[in-house]
Design an enzyme around this catalytic site. Structure first.
Site, PDB file in Angstrom:
ATOM      1  N   LEU A 231      11.998  -0.186  -0.999  1.00 44.75           N
ATOM      2  CA  LEU A 231      11.000  -0.677  -0.051  1.00 44.75           C
ATOM      3  C   LEU A 231       9.887   0.339   0.166  1.00 44.75           C
ATOM      4  O   LEU A 231      10.143   1.485   0.556  1.00 44.75           O
ATOM      5  CB  LEU A 231      11.676  -1.004   1.291  1.00 44.75           C
ATOM      6  CG  LEU A 231      10.745  -1.497   2.414  1.00 44.75           C
ATOM      7  CD1 LEU A 231      10.075  -2.807   2.023  1.00 44.75           C
ATOM      8  CD2 LEU A 231      11.519  -1.645   3.727  1.00 44.75           C
ATOM      9  N   ASP A 232       8.650  -0.097  -0.104  1.00 45.68           N
ATOM     10  CA  ASP A 232       7.448   0.712   0.135  1.00 45.68           C
ATOM     11  C   ASP A 232       7.472   2.042  -0.609  1.00 45.68           C
ATOM     12  O   ASP A 232       6.864   3.022  -0.177  1.00 45.68           O
ATOM     13  CB  ASP A 232       7.250   0.968   1.641  1.00 45.68           C
ATOM     14  CG  ASP A 232       7.074  -0.320   2.426  1.00 45.68           C
ATOM     15  OD1 ASP A 232       6.602  -1.310   1.848  1.00 45.68           O
ATOM     16  OD2 ASP A 232       7.413  -0.324   3.623  1.00 45.68           O
ATOM     17  N   GLU A 233       8.170   2.083  -1.744  1.00 45.08           N
ATOM     18  CA  GLU A 233       8.273   3.334  -2.514  1.00 45.08           C
ATOM     19  C   GLU A 233       7.633   3.220  -3.891  1.00 45.08           C
ATOM     20  O   GLU A 233       7.711   4.144  -4.688  1.00 45.08           O
ATOM     21  CB  GLU A 233       9.744   3.738  -2.668  1.00 45.08           C
ATOM     22  CG  GLU A 233      10.451   4.126  -1.377  1.00 45.08           C
ATOM     23  CD  GLU A 233      10.059   5.508  -0.894  1.00 45.08           C
ATOM     24  OE1 GLU A 233       9.327   6.214  -1.615  1.00 45.08           O
ATOM     25  OE2 GLU A 233      10.478   5.894   0.212  1.00 45.08           O
TER      26      GLU A 233
END
Length: 289
Positions: A231-233
């Site tokens: 997530l969001d990486e």
């Protein structure tokens, strides 16, 4: 026969070694091509070389297909990861949105005025069409796919079916407030762009503007990145910031954030469609114009 006005974009990456530029430019010269733009980057940390070339056929009658077939031998010799396409070809883009529609509205506007050269293959939302009654979809196919925890797998299966059936090459999460599963993220690897309403890697997850307000930050921003299972990486394509003060409320940050999100997502999508973004492990190389 290829017209002199036809332009092609060649992108490549490979382990760095002497002579890459010479091999590429010699091949294009022998095919009667004229290089119009050339950008390159040698990543000394990873030992990889990246290049983007825009060219046309100045002499002779070589077609894009013939150039592609001929370049395959060069690519094999240099162990290239590469792509070649006609610059005039517009890619088909599937837009995904939720209740917040500012990024969706902005992309539709930029598409209509020709600022972002693309074909919109459809719009997918977990909200009904009435949510966007104020937006003119101009005949674009709209797919209402509500989702719950129990139906997420079924809903994502339909998203993937629509992506394939519509001939889409890129998916854009235009404030699509759903986390994609590992499976769908893997299928869309390198082809799915998300706009996160925060300056990553700080303030990840839900309500980042409220997190930023609680920390009393003086700069806020937004991040466009490729979607991965983390997530969001995912690899970051573009970011931007705006100065704020202690007088700004969380609502002020949300309002200002909308403007940042729109421009960051638009730039990231444009660069992707123009073959300016090359993946470099967990990072990207972005050849800006």
């Amino acid at each position: 026969m290829t017209a002199p006005t036809d332009q092609f974009i060649l992108t490549l990456s490979c382990p760095n070694r002497p002579g890459i530029v010479a091999r590429v430019s010699t091949f294009l010269f022998e095919k009667g091509c004229n290089i119009l733009e050339a950008q390159q980057f040698d990543d000394t940390e990873s030992g990889r070389f990246f290049m983007r070339v825009v060219f046309n056929v100045a002499t002779g009658a070589a077609t894009g297909a013939e150039i592609r077939a001929g370049f395959a031998a060069v690519a094999e010799a240099l162990a290239l990861t590469w792509g070649l396409r006609d610059k005039a070809d517009k890619r088909r883009v599937l837009l995904l949105a939720s209740k917040f529609d500012h990024c969706l509205a902005d992309l539709l506007y930029r598409w209509r005025i020709g600022e972002i050269p693309m074909e919109i293959s459809g719009i997918v939302s977990n909200h009904a069409r009435e949510t966007y009654a104020h937006l003119d979809f101009d005949g674009i196919a709209f797919h209402h796919l509500p989702v719950t925890k129990a139906t997420k797998l079924e809903q994502e299966t339909e998203i993937w079916r629509i992506f394939q059936a519509s001939g889409s090459e890129v998916a854009v999460l235009a404030r699509y407030m759903q986390v994609l599963s590992d499976g769908l993220s893997a299928k869309l690897s390198g082809r799915c762009i998300n706009i996160h309403h925060s300056f990553l890697p700080g303030f990840k997850g839900a309500k980042p503007y409220h997190q930023a307000h609680a920390r009393g930050v003086k700069l806020m921003g937004a991040t466009a990145h490729y979607v991965t299972s983390d997530l969001d990486e995912g690899p970051i394509i573009e970011q931007d910031v705006e100065r704020i003060s202690h007088q700004d409320s969380p609502e002020d940050l949300v309002r200002k954030g909308r403007d940042i999100e729109r421009r960051v997502l638009a730039r990231a999508l444009s660069w992707h469609l123009e073959d300016r973004v090359l993946l470099n492990g967990s990072k990207t190389v972005v050849f800006r114009d």
